[in-house]
Design an enzyme around this catalytic site. Structure first.
Site, PDB file in Angstrom:
ATOM      1  N   GLU A 121      -0.485  -7.107  13.860  1.00 21.54           N
ATOM      2  CA  GLU A 121       0.332  -8.327  13.779  1.00 21.54           C
ATOM      3  C   GLU A 121       1.335  -8.299  14.931  1.00 21.54           C
ATOM      4  O   GLU A 121       2.532  -8.092  14.747  1.00 21.54           O
ATOM      5  CB  GLU A 121       1.065  -8.420  12.422  1.00 21.54           C
TER       6      GLU A 121
ATOM      7  N   HIS B  51       4.238 -12.377   0.245  1.00 25.74           N
ATOM      8  CA  HIS B  51       5.181 -11.279  -0.057  1.00 25.74           C
ATOM      9  C   HIS B  51       6.146 -11.781  -1.122  1.00 25.74           C
ATOM     10  O   HIS B  51       7.206 -12.332  -0.811  1.00 25.74           O
ATOM     11  CB  HIS B  51       5.944 -10.879   1.210  1.00 25.74           C
TER      12      HIS B  51
ATOM     13  N   HIS C 188      -1.965  -4.906   6.994  1.00 22.80           N
ATOM     14  CA  HIS C 188      -1.333  -5.707   8.041  1.00 22.80           C
ATOM     15  C   HIS C 188      -1.785  -5.050   9.340  1.00 22.80           C
ATOM     16  O   HIS C 188      -1.311  -3.960   9.676  1.00 22.80           O
ATOM     17  CB  HIS C 188       0.189  -5.644   7.933  1.00 22.80           C
TER      18      HIS C 188
ATOM     19  N   ASP D  79       1.632 -16.214   3.551  1.00 22.87           N
ATOM     20  CA  ASP D  79       2.373 -15.020   3.984  1.00 22.87           C
ATOM     21  C   ASP D  79       3.802 -15.002   3.451  1.00 22.87           C
ATOM     22  O   ASP D  79       4.240 -14.040   2.842  1.00 22.87           O
ATOM     23  CB  ASP D  79       2.364 -14.912   5.517  1.00 22.87           C
TER      24      ASP D  79
ATOM     25  N   HIS E 221      -2.460 -13.896   0.519  1.00 23.09           N
ATOM     26  CA  HIS E 221      -1.514 -13.026   1.235  1.00 23.09           C
ATOM     27  C   HIS E 221      -0.106 -13.620   1.192  1.00 23.09           C
ATOM     28  O   HIS E 221       0.200 -14.567   1.905  1.00 23.09           O
ATOM     29  CB  HIS E 221      -1.973 -12.850   2.694  1.00 23.09           C
TER      30      HIS E 221
ATOM     31  N   GLN F  28       6.129  -1.312   4.365  1.00 21.50           N
ATOM     32  CA  GLN F  28       6.732  -2.153   5.405  1.00 21.50           C
ATOM     33  C   GLN F  28       7.276  -1.355   6.590  1.00 21.50           C
ATOM     34  O   GLN F  28       7.190  -1.786   7.722  1.00 21.50           O
ATOM     35  CB  GLN F  28       7.856  -3.004   4.798  1.00 21.50           C
TER      36      GLN F  28
HETATM   37  N1  17E Z   1       6.185  -8.132   6.709  1.00 19.68           N
HETATM   38  C1  17E Z   1       5.400  -8.018   7.815  1.00 19.68           C
HETATM   39  O1  17E Z   1       5.222  -6.904   8.331  1.00 19.68           O
HETATM   40  N2  17E Z   1       4.814  -9.116   8.330  1.00 19.68           N
HETATM   41  C2  17E Z   1       4.992 -10.300   7.777  1.00 19.68           C
HETATM   42  N3  17E Z   1       4.385 -11.370   8.312  1.00 19.68           N
HETATM   43  C3  17E Z   1       5.823 -10.440   6.618  1.00 19.68           C
HETATM   44  C4  17E Z   1       6.391  -9.315   6.131  1.00 19.68           C
HETATM   45  C5  17E Z   1       6.040 -11.787   6.005  1.00 19.68           C
HETATM   46 FE   FE2 Z   2       2.220 -10.278   5.450  1.00 22.43          FE
END
Ligand code: 17E
Ligand code: FE2
Length: 419
Positions: A217, A63, A214, A313, A61, A156
């Protein structure tokens, strides 16, 4: 020039006692035989010198479209996920093909130098031009000699909450993304989040793609999209192809809810990814004291027989300014954050950056066994404990019998001069 090996000798393997030789034929592992004593390596043989030999590391994982952009055009000062998304939105507006390819390849070379041969990258597709996605599809071909790259179509800014979000996801799949992503906790409403999860699992199922969301989070204990994802995976019998990333909110759920949730998680068999350095940095930001760690329930998931792996990440991006490509650093942080420094965990810890990552990526030919591709790393240490204590770069990395990395073992006190 890379060397084509015929064998790796003096190797220590997890789950087997003593030293072993691994023969290599046509890029695959041949027989693996115990050695009575250590041997002198012949020409075209790699000497593991009694160190642990493991399957190549998996970075499950990351980006890559945002890698190495920390501070551009401004630094994320609050350290929240949300300011990171804002900073990235500004940087995203200036992306070009060459910019994405340059940073992604720079990062993948750093990963290769640290023994990573499998990478799953999320790529932001909330961009009407899909600039980063198109560039990353090129990167995947360009780097195939040293890394297997999976590409996640990652929305995103949301699927339901971004103009043409669904169409952009569908276009990304049509262009060749391997994995369908999502971000339900960032959608404008709870209903949007749940609907987006149901929709994206269907999309993946219809197009025979993997899923990596995702998911939750956030420290909000009310963020409960994992149950939706698990229920969909179960309904479609798709658990081995579905990964839940982050699930930070599980660290804030109460035990009564978790005990019901875990039943569903076990039934669905989905895979988990936790990004310890990232979550330690981004979560707990709305707490005073006590401050939450923001990580999912890693040892509990493992105890329940579920697969959990760690990922980095970020590497120097709007969300996280640190990172050096060394998975042992991620592993060390994760074991600390999850209360997993008991020797039982330390002894099995490498699975968190090898086998369980391979399971999350649904890799088919992963591991060290006769007939599998000859891909492995030589670590600096005889046991997982020694490897973790040292956190040294891998001594060697072998891919299909080719030596990608071969560096001298570092003496612990090298360079010390006490007069
Ligand atoms: N975008 C997101 O939604 N969450 C993250 N941890 C990263 C990007 C790195
Ligand atoms: Fe991520």
């Amino acid at each position: 020039m890379t060397t084509n090996l015929t064998a790796i000798v003096n190797a220590r393997l997890q789950g087997r006692d003593g030293l072993h030789s691994l023969t290599v034929q046509a890029g695959k592992f041949g027989v693996i035989t115990p050695q009575a004593t250590s041997v002198v390596a012949a020409e075209n043989e790699l000497d593991a010198a009694g160190n642990l030999v493991a399957p190549a590391f998996v970075e499950p994982h990351i980006h890559l479209d945002a890698a190495m952009t920390a501070g551009e055009p401004r630094w994320n000062q609050s350290g929240t996920l949300f300011e990171g998304i804002e900073c990235w939105g500004e940087r995203k507006a200036t992306l070009t093909r060459d910019d994405v390819i340059g940073r992604a390849e720079q990062t993948l070379k750093l990963f290769a130098a640290h023994g990573i041969q499998y990478v799953r990258t999320h790529v932001d597709v909330t961009d009407p031009q899909l600039t980063a996605l198109k560039a990353m599809l090129e990167v995947k071909e360009r780097v195939a000699g040293y890394v297997d790259l999976q590409i996640v179509a990652f929305p995103q800014e949301g699927i339901w909450s971004f103009r043409n979000g669904k169409e952009l996801m569908e276009e990304a799949i049509r262009l060749g993304a391997d994995v369908v992503g999502g971000i339900p906790h960032f959608e404008h409403t709870r209903d949007y989040g749940a609907d987006s999860v149901r929709w994206l699992v269907e999309l993946a199922h219809k197009h025979d793609r993997l899923v990596d969301v995702h998911c939750d989070e956030i420290d909000d204990p009310q963020s409960r999209f994992l149950e939706v994802l698990a229920a969909e995976a179960l309904r479609l019998d798709y658990g081995s192809r579905v990964t839940a990333s982050h699930t930070c909110a599980m660290g804030s759920y109460d035990d009564a809810y978790c005990s019901r949730l875990f039943r569903l998680l076990k039934l669905s068999g989905l895979r988990f990814l936790s990004m310890p350095t990232e979550s330690l940095h981004l979560q707990g930001r709305f707490d005073s004291y006590p401050k939450r760690r923001g990580l999912t329930r890693v040892p509990e998931l493992l105890d329940a027989g579920l697969k959990v792996a760690f990922g980095q990440d970020s590497i120097r991006d709007p969300w996280y300014p640190m990172g050096n490509g060394n998975m042992l650093r991620t592993l060390d942080s994760g074991l600390h954050a999850c209360h997993m420094l008991g020797m039982n965990w330390i002894e099995r810890s490498l699975e968190l950056i090898t086998d369980n990552g391979a399971a999350a990526l649904n890799l088919q030919d992963y591991g060290i066994a006769e007939g599998l591709p000859a891909r492995c790393i030589v670590l600096q240490g005889e046991t997982p404990y020694e490897v973790l204590l040292g956190q040294k770069p891998v001594k060697a990395s072998v891919r299909d019998g080719r030596v990608l990395v071969d560096r001298p073992v570092e003496a612990p006190l090298a360079g010390l001069n006490l007069g």
